[in-house]
Design a protein around this motif. Sequence first.
Motif, PDB file in Angstrom:
ATOM      1  N   GLY A 121     -10.500  13.736  26.026  1.00 37.02           N
ATOM      2  CA  GLY A 121     -10.667  12.313  26.300  1.00 37.02           C
ATOM      3  C   GLY A 121      -9.560  11.490  25.686  1.00 37.02           C
ATOM      4  N   ARG A 122      -9.226  11.777  24.445  1.00 37.64           N
ATOM      5  CA  ARG A 122      -8.155  11.030  23.783  1.00 37.64           C
ATOM      6  C   ARG A 122      -6.808  11.270  24.453  1.00 37.64           C
ATOM      7  NH1 ARG A 122      -7.998  12.360  17.657  1.00 37.64           N
ATOM      8  NH2 ARG A 122      -6.654  10.515  17.659  1.00 37.64           N
ATOM      9  N   THR A 123      -6.586  12.513  24.922  1.00 39.02           N
ATOM     10  CA  THR A 123      -5.296  12.834  25.559  1.00 39.02           C
ATOM     11  C   THR A 123      -5.181  12.191  26.925  1.00 39.02           C
ATOM     12  OG1 THR A 123      -5.207  14.946  24.376  1.00 39.02           O
ATOM     13  CG2 THR A 123      -3.813  14.718  26.336  1.00 39.02           C
ATOM     14  N   LEU A 124      -6.240  12.317  27.742  1.00 34.99           N
ATOM     15  CA  LEU A 124      -6.170  11.818  29.111  1.00 34.99           C
ATOM     16  C   LEU A 124      -6.228  10.293  29.176  1.00 34.99           C
ATOM     17  CD1 LEU A 124      -8.542  14.419  30.838  1.00 34.99           C
ATOM     18  CD2 LEU A 124      -6.044  14.399  30.818  1.00 34.99           C
ATOM     19  N   LEU A 125      -6.884   9.654  28.198  1.00 31.83           N
ATOM     20  CA  LEU A 125      -6.997   8.199  28.214  1.00 31.83           C
ATOM     21  C   LEU A 125      -5.851   7.490  27.495  1.00 31.83           C
ATOM     22  CD1 LEU A 125     -10.833   7.814  27.514  1.00 31.83           C
ATOM     23  CD2 LEU A 125      -9.650   7.590  29.708  1.00 31.83           C
ATOM     24  N   SER A 126      -5.027   8.253  26.817  1.00 31.20           N
ATOM     25  CA  SER A 126      -3.912   7.644  26.098  1.00 31.20           C
ATOM     26  C   SER A 126      -2.797   7.277  27.073  1.00 31.20           C
ATOM     27  CB  SER A 126      -3.374   8.612  25.037  1.00 31.20           C
ATOM     28  OG  SER A 126      -2.874   9.788  25.650  1.00 31.20           O
ATOM     29  N   SER A 127      -1.994   6.327  26.673  1.00 27.85           N
ATOM     30  CA  SER A 127      -0.867   5.923  27.513  1.00 27.85           C
ATOM     31  C   SER A 127       0.252   6.957  27.422  1.00 27.85           C
ATOM     32  CB  SER A 127      -0.348   4.550  27.048  1.00 27.85           C
ATOM     33  OG  SER A 127       0.049   4.617  25.684  1.00 27.85           O
ATOM     34  N   GLY A 128       1.065   7.011  28.462  1.00 29.34           N
ATOM     35  CA  GLY A 128       2.183   7.942  28.478  1.00 29.34           C
ATOM     36  C   GLY A 128       1.881   9.158  29.336  1.00 29.34           C
ATOM     37  N   PRO A 129       2.846  10.037  29.508  1.00 21.90           N
ATOM     38  CA  PRO A 129       2.656  11.226  30.352  1.00 21.90           C
ATOM     39  C   PRO A 129       1.671  12.208  29.729  1.00 21.90           C
ATOM     40  CG  PRO A 129       4.747  11.334  29.175  1.00 21.90           C
ATOM     41  CD  PRO A 129       4.204   9.966  28.940  1.00 21.90           C
ATOM     42  N   ILE A 130       0.994  12.936  30.595  1.00 23.91           N
ATOM     43  CA  ILE A 130      -0.009  13.903  30.145  1.00 23.91           C
ATOM     44  C   ILE A 130       0.660  15.243  29.865  1.00 23.91           C
ATOM     45  CG2 ILE A 130      -2.100  15.159  30.797  1.00 23.91           C
ATOM     46  CD1 ILE A 130      -2.880  12.795  32.528  1.00 23.91           C
TER      47      ILE A 130
END
Length: 339
Positions: A60-69
């Motif tokens: 959740g933190r990774t996918l909802l954070s700004s920037g490329p995945i």
Amino acid sequence: MTTITDLAQTVEQPDADSAAGQSMTRLLRPHLRSFAAVVILQVIGALAGLAPLLAVAELGRTLLSSGPIDHVHVWTVVIAGAAGLLIRLLCTAASAGIGHVLDSRVQLTFRRQLAASLGRAPIGWFSRRRTGELAKVVGEDVSAVHPFIAHAPGELVAAFVVPLVSLIYLFTVDWRLTLITLIPVVMAIALVPLLMLPARTREQEAYDAAMGRIAGSVVEFVQGISVVKAFGGGERAHRTFLTAADDFVSIFSRWVRGMSVIAAGMQLALSPPFVLLVVLVGGTALITSGGLAPADLLPFLLLGLGLTAPVATLGHGFDDMQAAWRAAGRVRDVLAVEQ
């Protein structure tokens, strides 16, 4: 409510509990390897069980954070969560199997020792005790040690290891919201001393004594049924049982009234809706003030419930563990009969 070890009995009756604990230790000494295996497997399973929750929170933190995945990181987290779930299933299944086999062996040893001790006991000793009370020791009391052997290791591990690891992770996310998430746990723990009051201990002892009187009246009635049929007196025998039953109902009602308020308070503090409410209120306050990223609220919503679940498990098992400890003491008393 319910365990784990009988802390109240330890405070109020140190000598009796110490002797009961020594009896347990002597009995488990030949099975220490199996007991250690149960505990180790539970530790591994408890830690592995956190992996899926941590994986969801991290995703959740990774996918909802700004920037490329970072796709490699995402798949690594998914695989780690799935592997943790599999390890948990295997370890807990193995631990439960070994624990129940160990419990059967210990109960068999208990009953063999009781049979040998009763076989050598003097006749005068039996005349001072009711048959129903001895039957309760050999039957119910031996079976009552089951939670201590088969379930206590897992509950204790879950109660300490899982929250500790969860707290370490949550503190790395945000220490302020971590402290807020602990509010329900602190509220529930604050009620625990009320379970250890001398009045609660006396009520539990009275409950055991009332159960013994019921068992004794039933056994005596069955053993004397031929005399009752031949010479009458059925009403008197029936009245003895009814008196014991009424006494038990009165004691049980008093015990429930004393425990119900405490139990309700603990269940309310540890209930998922209350925990989520505390986390959401605290998280919303931090987010609106700019002190917390919205994505960082997800780990607390997931792991916050995990912090309270083990404590709730301990509470539900508290009575069983108290009963197991008292039963071990009564078995010890029979084993200690002078030959």
